[in-house]
Design an enzyme around this catalytic site. Sequence first.
Site, PDB file in Angstrom:
ATOM      1  N   ASN A 280       0.845  -1.200   0.000  1.00 30.34           N
ATOM      2  CA  ASN A 280       0.000   0.000   0.000  1.00 30.34           C
ATOM      3  C   ASN A 280       0.874   1.241   0.000  1.00 30.34           C
ATOM      4  O   ASN A 280       2.097   1.154  -0.031  1.00 30.34           O
ATOM      5  CB  ASN A 280      -0.965  -0.027   1.196  1.00 30.34           C
ATOM      6  CG  ASN A 280      -0.210  -0.104   2.509  1.00 30.34           C
ATOM      7  OD1 ASN A 280       0.519   0.811   2.866  1.00 30.34           O
ATOM      8  ND2 ASN A 280      -0.350  -1.221   3.221  1.00 30.34           N
TER       9      ASN A 280
ATOM     10  N   ASP B  39      -4.406  -6.304   5.209  1.00 31.34           N
ATOM     11  CA  ASP B  39      -5.431  -7.109   5.878  1.00 31.34           C
ATOM     12  C   ASP B  39      -5.397  -8.557   5.412  1.00 31.34           C
ATOM     13  O   ASP B  39      -5.734  -9.457   6.164  1.00 31.34           O
ATOM     14  CB  ASP B  39      -6.819  -6.513   5.602  1.00 31.34           C
ATOM     15  CG  ASP B  39      -6.979  -5.175   6.312  1.00 31.34           C
ATOM     16  OD1 ASP B  39      -6.508  -5.071   7.459  1.00 31.34           O
ATOM     17  OD2 ASP B  39      -7.547  -4.232   5.715  1.00 31.34           O
TER      18      ASP B  39
ATOM     19  N   LYS C  47       7.970 -17.326 -10.667  1.00 30.87           N
ATOM     20  CA  LYS C  47       7.170 -16.263 -11.258  1.00 30.87           C
ATOM     21  C   LYS C  47       6.002 -16.854 -12.063  1.00 30.87           C
ATOM     22  O   LYS C  47       6.203 -17.782 -12.860  1.00 30.87           O
ATOM     23  CB  LYS C  47       8.056 -15.406 -12.174  1.00 30.87           C
ATOM     24  CG  LYS C  47       7.332 -14.199 -12.701  1.00 30.87           C
ATOM     25  CD  LYS C  47       8.212 -13.375 -13.627  1.00 30.87           C
ATOM     26  CE  LYS C  47       7.396 -12.240 -14.205  1.00 30.87           C
ATOM     27  NZ  LYS C  47       8.032 -11.633 -15.355  1.00 30.87           N
TER      28      LYS C  47
ATOM     29  N   PRO D 189      -3.123 -11.804  10.712  1.00 29.90           N
ATOM     30  CA  PRO D 189      -3.454 -11.547  12.120  1.00 29.90           C
ATOM     31  C   PRO D 189      -3.582 -10.050  12.355  1.00 29.90           C
ATOM     32  O   PRO D 189      -2.843  -9.261  11.751  1.00 29.90           O
ATOM     33  CB  PRO D 189      -2.250 -12.112  12.885  1.00 29.90           C
ATOM     34  CG  PRO D 189      -1.166 -12.264  11.887  1.00 29.90           C
ATOM     35  CD  PRO D 189      -1.804 -12.424  10.545  1.00 29.90           C
ATOM     36  N   ASP D 190      -4.514  -9.653  13.195  1.00 30.04           N
ATOM     37  CA  ASP D 190      -4.627  -8.237  13.569  1.00 30.04           C
ATOM     38  C   ASP D 190      -3.648  -8.009  14.719  1.00 30.04           C
ATOM     39  O   ASP D 190      -3.927  -8.321  15.876  1.00 30.04           O
ATOM     40  CB  ASP D 190      -6.065  -7.905  13.978  1.00 30.04           C
ATOM     41  CG  ASP D 190      -6.252  -6.400  14.144  1.00 30.04           C
ATOM     42  OD1 ASP D 190      -5.313  -5.738  14.643  1.00 30.04           O
ATOM     43  OD2 ASP D 190      -7.304  -5.890  13.752  1.00 30.04           O
ATOM     44  N   ILE D 191      -2.481  -7.482  14.382  1.00 30.21           N
ATOM     45  CA  ILE D 191      -1.381  -7.376  15.352  1.00 30.21           C
ATOM     46  C   ILE D 191      -1.796  -6.528  16.555  1.00 30.21           C
ATOM     47  O   ILE D 191      -1.637  -6.916  17.712  1.00 30.21           O
ATOM     48  CB  ILE D 191      -0.119  -6.769  14.681  1.00 30.21           C
ATOM     49  CG1 ILE D 191       0.274  -7.609  13.469  1.00 30.21           C
ATOM     50  CG2 ILE D 191       1.030  -6.663  15.666  1.00 30.21           C
ATOM     51  CD1 ILE D 191       1.320  -6.974  12.560  1.00 30.21           C
TER      52      ILE D 191
ATOM     53  N   PHE E 296      -3.723   3.282  15.109  1.00 27.50           N
ATOM     54  CA  PHE E 296      -3.931   4.302  14.082  1.00 27.50           C
ATOM     55  C   PHE E 296      -5.106   3.856  13.219  1.00 27.50           C
ATOM     56  O   PHE E 296      -5.429   2.668  13.162  1.00 27.50           O
ATOM     57  CB  PHE E 296      -2.677   4.460  13.211  1.00 27.50           C
ATOM     58  CG  PHE E 296      -1.791   5.587  13.653  1.00 27.50           C
ATOM     59  CD1 PHE E 296      -1.050   5.484  14.808  1.00 27.50           C
ATOM     60  CD2 PHE E 296      -1.714   6.764  12.901  1.00 27.50           C
ATOM     61  CE1 PHE E 296      -0.235   6.533  15.226  1.00 27.50           C
ATOM     62  CE2 PHE E 296      -0.908   7.818  13.305  1.00 27.50           C
ATOM     63  CZ  PHE E 296      -0.169   7.704  14.468  1.00 27.50           C
TER      64      PHE E 296
ATOM     65  N   LYS F  21     -13.356   1.899  15.406  1.00 32.64           N
ATOM     66  CA  LYS F  21     -12.131   1.105  15.354  1.00 32.64           C
ATOM     67  C   LYS F  21     -11.470   1.021  16.726  1.00 32.64           C
ATOM     68  O   LYS F  21     -10.935  -0.012  17.111  1.00 32.64           O
ATOM     69  CB  LYS F  21     -11.171   1.714  14.329  1.00 32.64           C
ATOM     70  CG  LYS F  21     -10.168   0.738  13.781  1.00 32.64           C
ATOM     71  CD  LYS F  21      -9.448   1.289  12.566  1.00 32.64           C
ATOM     72  CE  LYS F  21     -10.171   0.988  11.265  1.00 32.64           C
ATOM     73  NZ  LYS F  21      -9.443   1.424  10.084  1.00 32.64           N
TER      74      LYS F  21
ATOM     75  N   LYS G 145     -10.670  -2.541  18.373  1.00 27.97           N
ATOM     76  CA  LYS G 145      -9.289  -2.966  18.663  1.00 27.97           C
ATOM     77  C   LYS G 145      -9.054  -3.094  20.175  1.00 27.97           C
ATOM     78  O   LYS G 145      -8.040  -3.643  20.588  1.00 27.97           O
ATOM     79  CB  LYS G 145      -8.280  -1.959  18.098  1.00 27.97           C
ATOM     80  CG  LYS G 145      -8.430  -1.704  16.607  1.00 27.97           C
ATOM     81  CD  LYS G 145      -7.642  -2.671  15.773  1.00 27.97           C
ATOM     82  CE  LYS G 145      -7.865  -2.404  14.293  1.00 27.97           C
ATOM     83  NZ  LYS G 145      -7.136  -3.320  13.432  1.00 27.97           N
TER      84      LYS G 145
HETATM   85  N1  CTP Z   1      -3.411  -3.241  12.341  1.00 32.23           N
HETATM   86  C1  CTP Z   1      -2.652  -4.298  12.775  1.00 32.23           C
HETATM   87  N2  CTP Z   1      -2.715  -5.506  12.124  1.00 32.23           N
HETATM   88  C2  CTP Z   1      -3.528  -5.674  11.064  1.00 32.23           C
HETATM   89  C3  CTP Z   1      -4.318  -4.580  10.598  1.00 32.23           C
HETATM   90  C4  CTP Z   1      -4.221  -3.383  11.263  1.00 32.23           C
HETATM   91  O1  CTP Z   1      -1.894  -4.145  13.743  1.00 32.23           O
HETATM   92  N3  CTP Z   1      -3.567  -6.848  10.460  1.00 32.23           N
HETATM   93  C5  CTP Z   1      -3.363  -1.983  13.084  1.00 32.23           C
HETATM   94  C6  CTP Z   1      -2.777  -0.824  12.316  1.00 32.23           C
HETATM   95  O2  CTP Z   1      -1.379  -0.727  12.526  1.00 32.23           O
HETATM   96  C7  CTP Z   1      -3.527   0.348  12.914  1.00 32.23           C
HETATM   97  C8  CTP Z   1      -4.890  -0.223  13.234  1.00 32.23           C
HETATM   98  O3  CTP Z   1      -4.701  -1.627  13.362  1.00 32.23           O
HETATM   99  O4  CTP Z   1      -2.973   0.752  14.131  1.00 32.23           O
HETATM  100  C9  CTP Z   1      -5.960   0.060  12.201  1.00 32.23           C
HETATM  101  O5  CTP Z   1      -5.505  -0.282  10.912  1.00 32.23           O
HETATM  102  P1  CTP Z   1      -6.407   0.023   9.658  1.00 32.23           P
HETATM  103  O6  CTP Z   1      -5.723  -0.550   8.454  1.00 32.23           O
HETATM  104  O7  CTP Z   1      -6.813   1.457   9.637  1.00 32.23           O
HETATM  105  O8  CTP Z   1      -7.715  -0.768  10.020  1.00 32.23           O
HETATM  106  P2  CTP Z   1      -8.142  -2.234   9.816  1.00 32.23           P
HETATM  107  O9  CTP Z   1      -8.176  -2.924  11.144  1.00 32.23           O
HETATM  108  O10 CTP Z   1      -7.296  -2.904   8.785  1.00 32.23           O
HETATM  109  O11 CTP Z   1      -9.636  -2.053   9.304  1.00 32.23           O
HETATM  110  P3  CTP Z   1     -10.168  -1.529   7.866  1.00 32.23           P
HETATM  111  O12 CTP Z   1      -9.074  -1.868   6.862  1.00 32.23           O
HETATM  112  O13 CTP Z   1     -11.392  -2.274   7.665  1.00 32.23           O
HETATM  113  O14 CTP Z   1     -10.388  -0.055   8.011  1.00 32.23           O
END
Ligand code: CTP
Length: 427
Positions: free
Chosen positions: A235, A304, A314, A332-334, A354, A368, A372
């Site tokens: 991204n 995500d 390749k 994983p959502d860290i 963030f 959010k 979280k």
């Molecule tokens: N984050 C994380 N691990 C992930 C996704 C997000 O630690 N797999 C953390 C980001 O570093 C940030 C927060 O979660 O602090 C929100 O990230 P963001 O990308 O804005 O939100 P998402 O949880 O991915 O939700 P969405 O994409 O649906 O807005």
Amino acid sequence: MLSTREMENEIIKVSRSATLPNMNDLHGKRIVLGLTGGIACFKAAELCRSLVKAGAKVQVVMTEAAAQFITPVTMQALSGQPVYTSQWDSREGNNMAHINLSREADALLIAPASADFMAKLIHGKADELLSLMCLARPLQTVPLILAPAMNREMWAHPATQRNVAQLKADGAHVLGVGQGDQACGETGDGRMLEAEEIVDALEAFWTPKLLSGQHVLITAGPTYEAIDPVRGITNLSSGKMGFAIARAAQHAGAEVTLVAGPVSLPTPRDVKRLNVRSALQMHEAVQAVAANATVFIAAAAVADWRPANSAEQKIKKDGSGDTPALSFVENPDILAMVAQSARAQKGDLFCVGFAAESHDLLAHSTAKRARKGVPLLVGNIGPSTFGQDDNALLLVDAQGAKELPRDTKIRLAHQLIQDIASRLSKH
Ligand code: CTP
């Protein structure tokens, strides 16, 4: 009270022409820049420019030996002030340049500081203007900061190291030295730090140590999820906000670990950096450090999803016009996982998330934060900040929202660190 829409409009508004408040840079600082004899004097020209650019008023004082390497004319042009080279300078009404200049200064910065000059200082010698000023400065109010520069053998010599230790014991702040090629053709320790490193050290010097004793863990930048060995999904995050936070936290006295996605930004001074590429690697690195951290700031834009299978070779076009079928699995959502385990362990880890949004910032950030499970969430509009040097932040906690208006990322980072520090005292 602003409506949601008004608040977002404020945040999205890009007003780069607005006068930015000066905070945590060198605005208004009066610095005596002392040059002693050494080839690193050529770097003092750049240093002088950088100090002026950072907002400092620079008064240059040069020893006779320094004037062998660079002319007072050059330093006058760069500082915008006449240069002093002699204690007998008759421009001073009372003929006491050493008293007048040292009383007016917020700091004496000697860069380059030669081995010989440091040896003089430890003995309190005062046989020319610069050493006279160092001795005459009010000890409690005018710090003496030295940026040594010399050949590697001279730097490593026990006499020099003894002198450095004595200078520190006498209250001087001796900066480190750089490593690398030297003007004499040798390679090793002893180069003067680069101009931007010295400016950074000065900014750190004047930053209140609000996070002293804290270990701050920060994620920054994008992640990269490989599709095959040459392609991947990433991204637009540049990592600048996370790196600025790491720098501000270090300036505020914290031990800082920065887990960085694939970005080529320089590592802030005295910050421990762990480079990762994918979300899984970031998760692993964060887990390894989180147990010892007291603050976790998740500024990274973590992907995500990742491709369910990353091809080992390749993926080639076969000429049929068919596109490869990609399937994804969720990463994983860290942040959520670290926050959850901190709650489960009833530990002291203070988690900050963030939110990079494109619209409805307040509503998305509020939702959010709850999702979280973190006490503080920092909302920003991704498309108006990715890759830029400025940003605008919305701090959302259980009580409501507070706006940090558009400013440089560095200044916003300092404001965020101040805000977090005040929350830690109540945490
Ligand atoms: N984050 C994380 N691990 C992930 C996704 C997000 O630690 N797999 C953390 C980001 O570093 C940030 C927060 O979660 O602090 C929100 O990230 P963001 O990308 O804005 O939100 P998402 O949880 O991915 O939700 P969405 O994409 O649906 O807005």
